[in-house]
Design a protein around this motif. Structure first.
Motif, PDB file in Angstrom:
ATOM      1  N   VAL A  32       0.834  -1.210   0.000  1.00 45.43           N
ATOM      2  CA  VAL A  32       0.000   0.000   0.000  1.00 45.43           C
ATOM      3  C   VAL A  32       0.867   1.257   0.000  1.00 45.43           C
ATOM      4  O   VAL A  32       0.650   2.184  -0.795  1.00 45.43           O
ATOM      5  N   ILE A  33       1.859   1.300   0.896  1.00 47.56           N
ATOM      6  CA  ILE A  33       2.678   2.503   1.039  1.00 47.56           C
ATOM      7  C   ILE A  33       3.536   2.742  -0.199  1.00 47.56           C
ATOM      8  O   ILE A  33       3.542   3.841  -0.778  1.00 47.56           O
ATOM      9  N   LEU A  34       4.272   1.708  -0.623  1.00 46.26           N
ATOM     10  CA  LEU A  34       5.162   1.876  -1.770  1.00 46.26           C
ATOM     11  C   LEU A  34       4.369   2.089  -3.059  1.00 46.26           C
ATOM     12  O   LEU A  34       4.691   2.980  -3.857  1.00 46.26           O
ATOM     13  N   GLY A  36       2.555   5.398  -7.281  1.00 49.45           N
ATOM     14  CA  GLY A  36       1.433   5.677  -8.164  1.00 49.45           C
ATOM     15  C   GLY A  36       1.155   7.173  -8.272  1.00 49.45           C
ATOM     16  O   GLY A  36       0.906   7.700  -9.363  1.00 49.45           O
ATOM     17  N   PHE A  37       1.218   7.865  -7.133  1.00 48.94           N
ATOM     18  CA  PHE A  37       1.005   9.317  -7.145  1.00 48.94           C
ATOM     19  C   PHE A  37       2.098  10.009  -7.955  1.00 48.94           C
ATOM     20  O   PHE A  37       1.827  10.910  -8.753  1.00 48.94           O
ATOM     21  N   VAL A  38       3.335   9.572  -7.753  1.00 48.36           N
ATOM     22  CA  VAL A  38       4.467  10.170  -8.461  1.00 48.36           C
ATOM     23  C   VAL A  38       4.338   9.970  -9.968  1.00 48.36           C
ATOM     24  O   VAL A  38       4.513  10.907 -10.758  1.00 48.36           O
ATOM     25  N   LEU A  39       4.013   8.753 -10.403  1.00 46.82           N
ATOM     26  CA  LEU A  39       3.998   8.430 -11.830  1.00 46.82           C
ATOM     27  C   LEU A  39       2.720   8.878 -12.529  1.00 46.82           C
ATOM     28  O   LEU A  39       2.761   9.312 -13.686  1.00 46.82           O
ATOM     29  N   PHE A  40       1.572   8.788 -11.841  1.00 49.58           N
ATOM     30  CA  PHE A  40       0.293   9.089 -12.484  1.00 49.58           C
ATOM     31  C   PHE A  40      -0.038  10.582 -12.468  1.00 49.58           C
ATOM     32  O   PHE A  40      -0.656  11.087 -13.408  1.00 49.58           O
ATOM     33  N   GLY A  56      -2.374   3.304  -7.429  1.00 47.57           N
ATOM     34  CA  GLY A  56      -1.013   2.841  -7.211  1.00 47.57           C
ATOM     35  C   GLY A  56      -0.927   1.897  -6.023  1.00 47.57           C
ATOM     36  O   GLY A  56      -0.224   0.879  -6.073  1.00 47.57           O
ATOM     37  N   GLY A  57      -1.649   2.240  -4.950  1.00 48.87           N
ATOM     38  CA  GLY A  57      -1.684   1.359  -3.786  1.00 48.87           C
ATOM     39  C   GLY A  57      -2.276   0.007  -4.123  1.00 48.87           C
ATOM     40  O   GLY A  57      -1.812  -1.034  -3.631  1.00 48.87           O
ATOM     41  N   LEU A  58      -3.290   0.001  -4.985  1.00 46.02           N
ATOM     42  CA  LEU A  58      -3.901  -1.263  -5.419  1.00 46.02           C
ATOM     43  C   LEU A  58      -2.890  -2.127  -6.161  1.00 46.02           C
ATOM     44  O   LEU A  58      -2.780  -3.336  -5.910  1.00 46.02           O
ATOM     45  N   LEU A  59      -2.140  -1.516  -7.066  1.00 40.59           N
ATOM     46  CA  LEU A  59      -1.116  -2.262  -7.793  1.00 40.59           C
ATOM     47  C   LEU A  59      -0.048  -2.794  -6.841  1.00 40.59           C
ATOM     48  O   LEU A  59       0.450  -3.915  -7.012  1.00 40.59           O
ATOM     49  N   GLY A  60       0.292  -1.991  -5.825  1.00 37.66           N
ATOM     50  CA  GLY A  60       1.256  -2.442  -4.836  1.00 37.66           C
ATOM     51  C   GLY A  60       0.760  -3.655  -4.066  1.00 37.66           C
ATOM     52  O   GLY A  60       1.524  -4.597  -3.794  1.00 37.66           O
ATOM     53  N   VAL A  61      -0.519  -3.653  -3.718  1.00 36.53           N
ATOM     54  CA  VAL A  61      -1.114  -4.801  -3.010  1.00 36.53           C
ATOM     55  C   VAL A  61      -1.137  -6.033  -3.915  1.00 36.53           C
ATOM     56  O   VAL A  61      -0.870  -7.152  -3.461  1.00 36.53           O
ATOM     57  N   VAL A  62      -1.457  -5.838  -5.190  1.00 37.07           N
ATOM     58  CA  VAL A  62      -1.477  -6.960  -6.137  1.00 37.07           C
ATOM     59  C   VAL A  62      -0.104  -7.618  -6.212  1.00 37.07           C
ATOM     60  O   VAL A  62       0.018  -8.856  -6.144  1.00 37.07           O
ATOM     61  N   VAL A  63       0.943  -6.814  -6.326  1.00 38.92           N
ATOM     62  CA  VAL A  63       2.299  -7.357  -6.407  1.00 38.92           C
ATOM     63  C   VAL A  63       2.666  -8.072  -5.108  1.00 38.92           C
ATOM     64  O   VAL A  63       3.211  -9.187  -5.121  1.00 38.92           O
ATOM     65  N   VAL A  68     -11.401  -4.683   2.202  1.00 40.33           N
ATOM     66  CA  VAL A  68     -10.891  -3.340   1.901  1.00 40.33           C
ATOM     67  C   VAL A  68     -11.910  -2.215   2.114  1.00 40.33           C
ATOM     68  O   VAL A  68     -11.558  -1.136   2.614  1.00 40.33           O
ATOM     69  N   PRO A  69     -13.201  -2.361   1.738  1.00 41.64           N
ATOM     70  CA  PRO A  69     -14.131  -1.232   1.808  1.00 41.64           C
ATOM     71  C   PRO A  69     -14.228  -0.510   3.158  1.00 41.64           C
ATOM     72  O   PRO A  69     -14.360   0.719   3.162  1.00 41.64           O
ATOM     73  N   PRO A  70     -14.196  -1.192   4.321  1.00 45.56           N
ATOM     74  CA  PRO A  70     -14.241  -0.415   5.572  1.00 45.56           C
ATOM     75  C   PRO A  70     -13.110   0.601   5.676  1.00 45.56           C
ATOM     76  O   PRO A  70     -13.317   1.728   6.153  1.00 45.56           O
ATOM     77  N   GLY A  71     -11.917   0.238   5.224  1.00 44.17           N
ATOM     78  CA  GLY A  71     -10.805   1.179   5.238  1.00 44.17           C
ATOM     79  C   GLY A  71     -11.031   2.338   4.286  1.00 44.17           C
ATOM     80  O   GLY A  71     -10.675   3.489   4.586  1.00 44.17           O
ATOM     81  N   LEU A  72     -11.631   2.059   3.123  1.00 41.44           N
ATOM     82  CA  LEU A  72     -11.960   3.132   2.188  1.00 41.44           C
ATOM     83  C   LEU A  72     -12.979   4.087   2.791  1.00 41.44           C
ATOM     84  O   LEU A  72     -12.872   5.309   2.637  1.00 41.44           O
ATOM     85  N   LEU A  73     -13.970   3.540   3.463  1.00 43.66           N
ATOM     86  CA  LEU A  73     -14.983   4.366   4.120  1.00 43.66           C
ATOM     87  C   LEU A  73     -14.335   5.313   5.130  1.00 43.66           C
ATOM     88  O   LEU A  73     -14.579   6.526   5.121  1.00 43.66           O
ATOM     89  N   LEU A  74     -13.493   4.770   5.995  1.00 43.93           N
ATOM     90  CA  LEU A  74     -12.847   5.582   7.026  1.00 43.93           C
ATOM     91  C   LEU A  74     -11.884   6.596   6.414  1.00 43.93           C
ATOM     92  O   LEU A  74     -11.795   7.739   6.872  1.00 43.93           O
ATOM     93  N   GLY A  75     -11.169   6.187   5.364  1.00 42.26           N
ATOM     94  CA  GLY A  75     -10.238   7.100   4.718  1.00 42.26           C
ATOM     95  C   GLY A  75     -10.927   8.283   4.081  1.00 42.26           C
ATOM     96  O   GLY A  75     -10.449   9.423   4.187  1.00 42.26           O
TER      97      GLY A  75
END
Length: 295
Positions: free
Chosen positions: A77-79, A84-88, A113-120, A144-151
């Motif tokens: 998530v972090i990396l 993702g923010f930097v490149l996109f 970007g975080g999603l791609l990081g989790v996939v890898v 994942v959705p509860p974290g999205l809600l809180l975020g």
């Protein structure tokens, strides 16, 4: 000006203390991350303890492995979110200032970007421990959705990522010079609370749907179904909300006031919409593929 809502008296900080000359604060956004991770961890543990939810009544991993997996996911998530923010969103800026790429405390994370990081991270973990990849993906995505809600709620409290100007009764007058910089509006500028739209769609609605399918409809017995519905559901939610969300400043120009990353005449798509389209397509493919497999 029509009736709109004033931004509530909310502080981004839950509390702060001075220690050895430094100001240490617990922010709602950090708390949202922590709470989202804890909720995801507990949901994953509960699902792996219920063998009857899975194909052949066999969970893809033991509950004791969840904590180890969680470490990999957090790193992903972090990396991934930062890169993702930097490149996109700001590749030119960070190419000129590479030392700032690692300064995550200054803000700048991208969900895609975080999603791609989790996939890898999940793919590497599954290879290392010989875990079925689709079932592992289903285990992760349904939490994942509860974290999205809180975020997204934390985004609202921070008065960031607000929407486009609006005169609807639930439009909010966000504080700050940037939020009040609305061309053509002389009075106070109210905006769509797009953070709350996202919280409701990609957090609450999608989360309730996935949990219902997992615990009441046996969706985990069709590997890839929950993953597909999550990808398509999030992608569709984000695509819709982008029509109301203030575009990223780096894409806004006098000739492109809507901040479209791809433009053809008067029409186009924002960066968030461009990144969501592959998610929708891939999600639908996963979902239809899983539906064709007998439970």
């Amino acid at each position: 000006m029509q009736a709109v809502l004033n931004f509530p008296d909310l502080s981004p900080e839950l509390f702060s203390i001075s220690l050895f000359g430094m100001e240490l604060a617990l922010r709602w956004y950090a708390l949202a991350y922590i709470a989202g991770i804890i909720i995801a961890w507990r949901l994953a543990v509960l699902a792996t303890r219920r063998a009857t939810l899975w194909p052949a009544n066999t969970p893809p991993m033991a509950p004791a492995q969840i904590e180890d997996l969680l470490t990999w996911i957090i790193l992903g998530v972090i990396l991934g979110g930062r890169l993702g923010f930097v490149l996109f969103y700001q590749p030119a800026y960070y190419l000129a200032n590479p030392a700032e790429i690692l300064m995550v405390w200054q803000g700048g994370m991208a969900f895609h970007g975080g999603l791609l990081g989790v996939v890898v991270a999940a793919w590497l973990y599954s290879l290392r421990h010989n875990i079925p990849k689709l079932s592992l993906a289903d285990l992760i995505t349904h939490t994942v959705p509860p974290g999205l809600l809180l975020g997204r709620l934390a985004n609202f409290i921070n008065a960031e990522l607000w929407g486009r100007p609006s005169d609807l009764p639930w439009a909010v007058i966000f504080p700050g010079q940037a939020a009040q910089d609305c061309p053509g509006i002389v009075d106070l500028c109210a905006r769509h609370p797009s953070q709350l739209y996202e919280a409701a769609l990609e957090g609450l609605l999608l989360g309730v749907l996935l949990l219902w399918l997992v615990w009441r409809r046996g969706a985990l017995k069709r590997p890839g179904l929950i993953t597909g519905l999550f990808l398509a559901g999030y992608g569709l939610s984000r695509f819709v909300v982008e029509f109301f969300r203030q575009p990223d400043a780096q894409f806004v120009t006098p000739g492109n006031p809507l901040g479209l990353a791809w433009q053809l005449g008067d029409y186009g798509l924002t960066m968030g919409q461009l990144l969501s389209l592959p998610m929708i397509a891939l999600g639908l493919w996963f979902a239809f593929r899983a539906r064709a497999v007998p439970a």
